[in-house]
Design a protein around this motif. Structure first.
Motif, PDB file in Angstrom:
ATOM      1  N   VAL A  84       0.786  -1.084  -0.012  1.00  0.00           N
ATOM      2  CA  VAL A  84       0.196  -0.039   0.065  1.00  0.00           C
ATOM      3  C   VAL A  84       0.707   1.016   0.122  1.00  0.00           C
ATOM      4  CG1 VAL A  84      -1.732   1.238   1.242  1.00  0.00           C
ATOM      5  CG2 VAL A  84      -1.975  -1.154   1.061  1.00  0.00           C
ATOM      6  N   ALA A  85       1.946   1.240   0.739  1.00  0.00           N
ATOM      7  CA  ALA A  85       2.848   2.397   0.904  1.00  0.00           C
ATOM      8  C   ALA A  85       3.486   2.587  -0.432  1.00  0.00           C
ATOM      9  CB  ALA A  85       3.731   2.301   2.242  1.00  0.00           C
ATOM     10  N   ALA A  86       3.936   1.561  -1.086  1.00  0.00           N
ATOM     11  CA  ALA A  86       4.590   1.774  -2.557  1.00  0.00           C
ATOM     12  C   ALA A  86       3.530   2.492  -3.578  1.00  0.00           C
ATOM     13  CB  ALA A  86       5.161   0.392  -3.069  1.00  0.00           C
ATOM     14  N   MET A  87       2.195   1.957  -3.234  1.00  0.00           N
ATOM     15  CA  MET A  87       1.210   2.841  -4.243  1.00  0.00           C
ATOM     16  C   MET A  87       1.037   4.303  -4.018  1.00  0.00           C
ATOM     17  SD  MET A  87      -1.377  -0.454  -5.294  1.00  0.00           S
ATOM     18  CE  MET A  87      -1.470  -1.006  -3.762  1.00  0.00           C
ATOM     19  N   VAL A  88       0.699   4.491  -2.487  1.00  0.00           N
ATOM     20  CA  VAL A  88       0.672   5.696  -1.878  1.00  0.00           C
ATOM     21  C   VAL A  88       1.486   6.876  -2.253  1.00  0.00           C
ATOM     22  CG1 VAL A  88      -0.367   6.969   0.108  1.00  0.00           C
ATOM     23  CG2 VAL A  88      -1.242   4.613  -0.517  1.00  0.00           C
ATOM     24  N   ASP A  89       2.697   6.458  -1.657  1.00  0.00           N
ATOM     25  CA  ASP A  89       3.922   7.357  -1.786  1.00  0.00           C
ATOM     26  C   ASP A  89       5.209   6.645  -2.253  1.00  0.00           C
ATOM     27  OD1 ASP A  89       5.684   9.379  -1.274  1.00  0.00           O
ATOM     28  OD2 ASP A  89       5.026   9.781   0.854  1.00  0.00           O
ATOM     29  N   PRO A  90       5.337   6.377  -3.502  1.00  0.00           N
ATOM     30  CA  PRO A  90       6.417   5.753  -4.072  1.00  0.00           C
ATOM     31  C   PRO A  90       7.872   6.235  -3.574  1.00  0.00           C
ATOM     32  CG  PRO A  90       5.092   6.109  -5.956  1.00  0.00           C
ATOM     33  CD  PRO A  90       4.566   7.035  -4.538  1.00  0.00           C
ATOM     34  N   ILE A  91       8.309   7.702  -3.326  1.00  0.00           N
ATOM     35  CA  ILE A  91       9.304   8.263  -2.925  1.00  0.00           C
ATOM     36  C   ILE A  91       9.695   7.698  -1.413  1.00  0.00           C
ATOM     37  CG2 ILE A  91      10.586  10.503  -2.783  1.00  0.00           C
ATOM     38  CD1 ILE A  91       8.888  11.607  -4.851  1.00  0.00           C
ATOM     39  N   PHE A  93       8.547   5.153   0.116  1.00  0.00           N
ATOM     40  CA  PHE A  93       8.732   3.760   0.065  1.00  0.00           C
ATOM     41  C   PHE A  93      10.145   3.447  -0.676  1.00  0.00           C
ATOM     42  CE2 PHE A  93       8.594  -0.330  -2.501  1.00  0.00           C
ATOM     43  CZ  PHE A  93       8.147  -1.234  -1.320  1.00  0.00           C
ATOM     44  N   ALA A  94      10.618   4.255  -1.566  1.00  0.00           N
ATOM     45  CA  ALA A  94      11.778   3.892  -2.042  1.00  0.00           C
ATOM     46  C   ALA A  94      13.015   4.187  -1.176  1.00  0.00           C
ATOM     47  CB  ALA A  94      12.147   4.777  -3.521  1.00  0.00           C
ATOM     48  N   ALA A  95      12.870   5.403  -0.360  1.00  0.00           N
ATOM     49  CA  ALA A  95      13.695   5.750   0.681  1.00  0.00           C
ATOM     50  C   ALA A  95      13.921   4.642   1.919  1.00  0.00           C
ATOM     51  CB  ALA A  95      13.407   7.159   1.389  1.00  0.00           C
ATOM     52  N   ARG A  96      12.781   4.134   2.074  1.00  0.00           N
ATOM     53  CA  ARG A  96      12.719   2.960   3.007  1.00  0.00           C
ATOM     54  C   ARG A  96      13.699   1.847   2.642  1.00  0.00           C
ATOM     55  NH1 ARG A  96      10.284   6.770   4.432  1.00  0.00           N
ATOM     56  NH2 ARG A  96      12.267   7.466   5.326  1.00  0.00           N
ATOM     57  N   MET A  97      13.351   1.615   1.346  1.00  0.00           N
ATOM     58  CA  MET A  97      13.948   0.279   0.659  1.00  0.00           C
ATOM     59  C   MET A  97      15.383   0.630   0.584  1.00  0.00           C
ATOM     60  SD  MET A  97      11.687  -1.822   0.451  1.00  0.00           S
ATOM     61  CE  MET A  97      10.795  -1.247   1.792  1.00  0.00           C
ATOM     62  N   GLN A  98      16.002   1.705   0.287  1.00  0.00           N
ATOM     63  CA  GLN A  98      17.312   2.015   0.382  1.00  0.00           C
ATOM     64  C   GLN A  98      18.023   1.979   1.837  1.00  0.00           C
ATOM     65  OE1 GLN A  98      19.321   3.009  -2.198  1.00  0.00           O
ATOM     66  NE2 GLN A  98      17.775   2.569  -3.514  1.00  0.00           N
ATOM     67  N   GLY A  99      17.088   2.219   2.938  1.00  0.00           N
ATOM     68  CA  GLY A  99      17.525   1.885   4.159  1.00  0.00           C
ATOM     69  C   GLY A  99      17.829   0.206   4.535  1.00  0.00           C
TER      70      GLY A  99
END
Length: 200
Positions: A84-91, A93-99
């Protein structure tokens, strides 16, 4: 007789058995060992009953039970939340995945071991439950075999009830068509018109 009687009285007199007492030094009495084992088991069961069956559980016990039930739903709902987070706020979500990409590999291994042990216990319980169900199914097999044998006996008693052995005799009867005046009139009309009739 007096010497033998005195000797027997010395060995077995006064409610004693010197031979049994002497052997008891070197070998354990099986009956006494069984009594001791049963006593230990009774005491252990009393302790378990006092701890788990009494129903008087404190707030801390209830809190720990609640914590034990959290990881499975938290992991499932958290994974769905990531989608859900990837669809709502991709940026975001991408920052969390970089972490997450910066987490060292040994920590991933440790997480895998913890999750494996946690869910492994549940898998073991479910596997044992499945084995119990399979054993119950196998236990019902003789009843099913007896029912099949009874059905075969019934089939032998009434062979024409559901059997197909007489189909060869019935075949000529079923291949002869019933009289149909309308169909015969149509065929006669077709012959008069000189048209070929299929199947004739």
């Amino acid at each position: 007789m007096g010497v033998i009687g005195d000797l027997l009285a010395a060995l077995f007199g006064g409610g004693r058995n010197v031979v049994r007492e002497t052997v008891g030094i070197f070998a354990e009495n099986a009956e006494a060992a069984a009594e001791r084992s049963a006593g230990v088991q009774r005491q252990a069961m009393r302790e378990f009953a006092a701890e788990f069956v009494s129903g008087r559980r404190g707030a801390f016990d209830r809190f720990v039970d609640g914590l034990n039930r959290l990881p499975r739903p938290a992991l499932a709902l958290g994974t769905l939340g990531l989608f859900v987070a990837a669809m709502v706020d991709p940026i975001w979500f991408a920052a969390r995945m970089q972490g997450i990409a910066l987490v060292p590999e040994p920590l991933w291994w440790l997480l895998g071991v913890i999750v494996s042990f946690y869910f492994g216990a549940r898998h073991q319980a479910k596997t044992q439950e499945l084995q119990r169900e399979i054993a119950a199914t196998f236990a019902r097999t003789p009843v099913a075999m007896a029912n099949l044998a009874a059905l075969e006996r019934l089939s032998a008693e009434w062979p024409d009830a559901a059997g197909s052995e007489g189909d060869g005799v019935l075949a000529p009867e079923t291949s002869r068509p019933d009289p149909n005046p309308a169909l015969e009139d149509w065929r006669a009309l077709r012959r008069q018109e000189g048209l070929e009739i299929p199947g004739r």
